[in-house]
Scaffold this motif. Sequence first.
Motif, PDB file in Angstrom:
ATOM      1  N   PRO A 182       0.830  -1.209   0.000  1.00  0.00           N
ATOM      2  CA  PRO A 182       0.000   0.000   0.000  1.00  0.00           C
ATOM      3  C   PRO A 182       0.863   1.256   0.000  1.00  0.00           C
ATOM      4  CG  PRO A 182      -0.012  -1.014   2.174  1.00  0.00           C
ATOM      5  CD  PRO A 182       0.719  -1.963   1.266  1.00  0.00           C
ATOM      6  N   ILE A 183       0.571   2.171  -0.912  1.00  0.00           N
ATOM      7  CA  ILE A 183       1.299   3.440  -1.015  1.00  0.00           C
ATOM      8  C   ILE A 183       0.460   4.586  -0.453  1.00  0.00           C
ATOM      9  CG2 ILE A 183       2.405   5.081  -2.581  1.00  0.00           C
ATOM     10  CD1 ILE A 183       3.881   2.422  -2.264  1.00  0.00           C
ATOM     11  N   ASP A 184      -0.812   4.628  -0.836  1.00  0.00           N
ATOM     12  CA  ASP A 184      -1.715   5.661  -0.338  1.00  0.00           C
ATOM     13  C   ASP A 184      -3.111   5.051  -0.226  1.00  0.00           C
ATOM     14  OD1 ASP A 184      -3.186   7.863   0.334  1.00  0.00           O
ATOM     15  OD2 ASP A 184      -2.474   9.132  -1.316  1.00  0.00           O
ATOM     16  N   VAL A 185      -3.554   4.792   0.998  1.00  0.00           N
ATOM     17  CA  VAL A 185      -4.881   4.202   1.229  1.00  0.00           C
ATOM     18  C   VAL A 185      -5.728   5.111   2.125  1.00  0.00           C
ATOM     19  CG1 VAL A 185      -4.114   1.832   0.865  1.00  0.00           C
ATOM     20  CG2 VAL A 185      -3.959   2.832   3.152  1.00  0.00           C
ATOM     21  N   ARG A 186      -5.434   6.406   2.091  1.00  0.00           N
ATOM     22  CA  ARG A 186      -6.142   7.350   2.955  1.00  0.00           C
ATOM     23  C   ARG A 186      -7.555   7.647   2.456  1.00  0.00           C
ATOM     24  NH1 ARG A 186      -1.871  12.084   2.796  1.00  0.00           N
ATOM     25  NH2 ARG A 186      -1.929  11.364   0.618  1.00  0.00           N
ATOM     26  N   THR A 187      -7.807   7.430   1.173  1.00  0.00           N
ATOM     27  CA  THR A 187      -9.126   7.691   0.601  1.00  0.00           C
ATOM     28  C   THR A 187      -9.572   6.440  -0.153  1.00  0.00           C
ATOM     29  OG1 THR A 187      -8.345   8.517  -1.541  1.00  0.00           O
ATOM     30  CG2 THR A 187      -8.410  10.096   0.307  1.00  0.00           C
ATOM     31  N   PHE A 188     -10.699   6.539  -0.830  1.00  0.00           N
ATOM     32  CA  PHE A 188     -11.176   5.423  -1.634  1.00  0.00           C
ATOM     33  C   PHE A 188     -10.561   5.418  -3.031  1.00  0.00           C
ATOM     34  CE2 PHE A 188     -14.708   5.659   1.483  1.00  0.00           C
ATOM     35  CZ  PHE A 188     -14.594   4.374   1.986  1.00  0.00           C
ATOM     36  N   LYS A 189      -9.655   6.362  -3.293  1.00  0.00           N
ATOM     37  CA  LYS A 189      -8.825   6.330  -4.490  1.00  0.00           C
ATOM     38  C   LYS A 189      -7.434   5.890  -4.047  1.00  0.00           C
ATOM     39  CE  LYS A 189     -11.325   9.939  -7.004  1.00  0.00           C
ATOM     40  NZ  LYS A 189     -11.216  11.262  -7.690  1.00  0.00           N
ATOM     41  N   GLN A 190      -7.229   4.591  -4.047  1.00  0.00           N
ATOM     42  CA  GLN A 190      -6.040   4.029  -3.414  1.00  0.00           C
ATOM     43  C   GLN A 190      -4.970   3.669  -4.436  1.00  0.00           C
ATOM     44  OE1 GLN A 190      -7.540   0.823  -0.989  1.00  0.00           O
ATOM     45  NE2 GLN A 190      -8.478   2.232   0.467  1.00  0.00           N
ATOM     46  N   ILE A 191      -3.708   3.722  -3.972  1.00  0.00           N
ATOM     47  CA  ILE A 191      -2.557   3.422  -4.824  1.00  0.00           C
ATOM     48  C   ILE A 191      -1.753   2.307  -4.171  1.00  0.00           C
ATOM     49  CG2 ILE A 191      -0.482   4.329  -5.936  1.00  0.00           C
ATOM     50  CD1 ILE A 191      -1.717   7.127  -5.616  1.00  0.00           C
ATOM     51  N   TYR A 192      -1.426   1.294  -4.955  1.00  0.00           N
ATOM     52  CA  TYR A 192      -0.613   0.181  -4.484  1.00  0.00           C
ATOM     53  C   TYR A 192       0.572  -0.014  -5.431  1.00  0.00           C
ATOM     54  CZ  TYR A 192      -4.656  -1.069  -1.617  1.00  0.00           C
ATOM     55  OH  TYR A 192      -5.688  -1.059  -0.711  1.00  0.00           O
ATOM     56  N   ARG A 193       1.682  -0.449  -4.856  1.00  0.00           N
ATOM     57  CA  ARG A 193       2.828  -0.862  -5.673  1.00  0.00           C
ATOM     58  C   ARG A 193       2.840  -2.386  -5.734  1.00  0.00           C
ATOM     59  NH1 ARG A 193       7.275   0.651  -2.776  1.00  0.00           N
ATOM     60  NH2 ARG A 193       7.786  -1.490  -2.221  1.00  0.00           N
TER      61      ARG A 193
END
Length: 202
Positions: A182-193
């Motif tokens: 997980p890179i950015d899971v603060r919102t429901f638009k999430q970014i994973y590597r």
Amino acid sequence: MATSVVQSAALRPRAAAFILLTAIAALLLGAGNGAATGKRRHTFHGMRRQELHVYFHDRLNVTDVLVAEHAPGPITQTAAPYGSLFCVNDHMTVTRDPDSALLGHVTGLSTTASFDGVTYFCTFTVSFNTTKPQQGTPAHLSGLDGTINIFGLVNVIEPKPHAISGGTGSFLMAQGTATIVPIDVRTFKQIYRLDLDIYLPA
């Protein structure tokens, strides 16, 4: 004359020993060079290693849709009720920027597999299609056309590797591990590597 013959005879064993030692040293040096070459090729037990690091972008109810819910409860940025089933079709890009070069898609199913809602059992197909790479695609990610199948438990808080169970095209008969970070899971638009440690037939 007799003295010269005796000296020559005495030198012969030494010469033979020197030649033998030289031959052994040459063999050892050749073996060492072969091992170094194999290491440079990144081979392991006849397999060729390839490491890839890409990003995918998860959008709840856009690219990640809840299709079944076993236990009622709220869905947060990092948790869902136990038994929830999601259908996933996320864009995969070069960087964490969703507008960076598109590499393909991550598609599949995930099911909440823990009562705290942060562990999922996932079965995904990672599809690469960079035969016509977009601007910004690095050379090592260009010219790829194939899929990688991965499955296992994914914890959105503590990433752990799970198995690669084969592939097609550029990744035919792939083995190895995949780790979703997980890179950015603060919102429901999430970014994973997605870290792929792949072994392919050499």
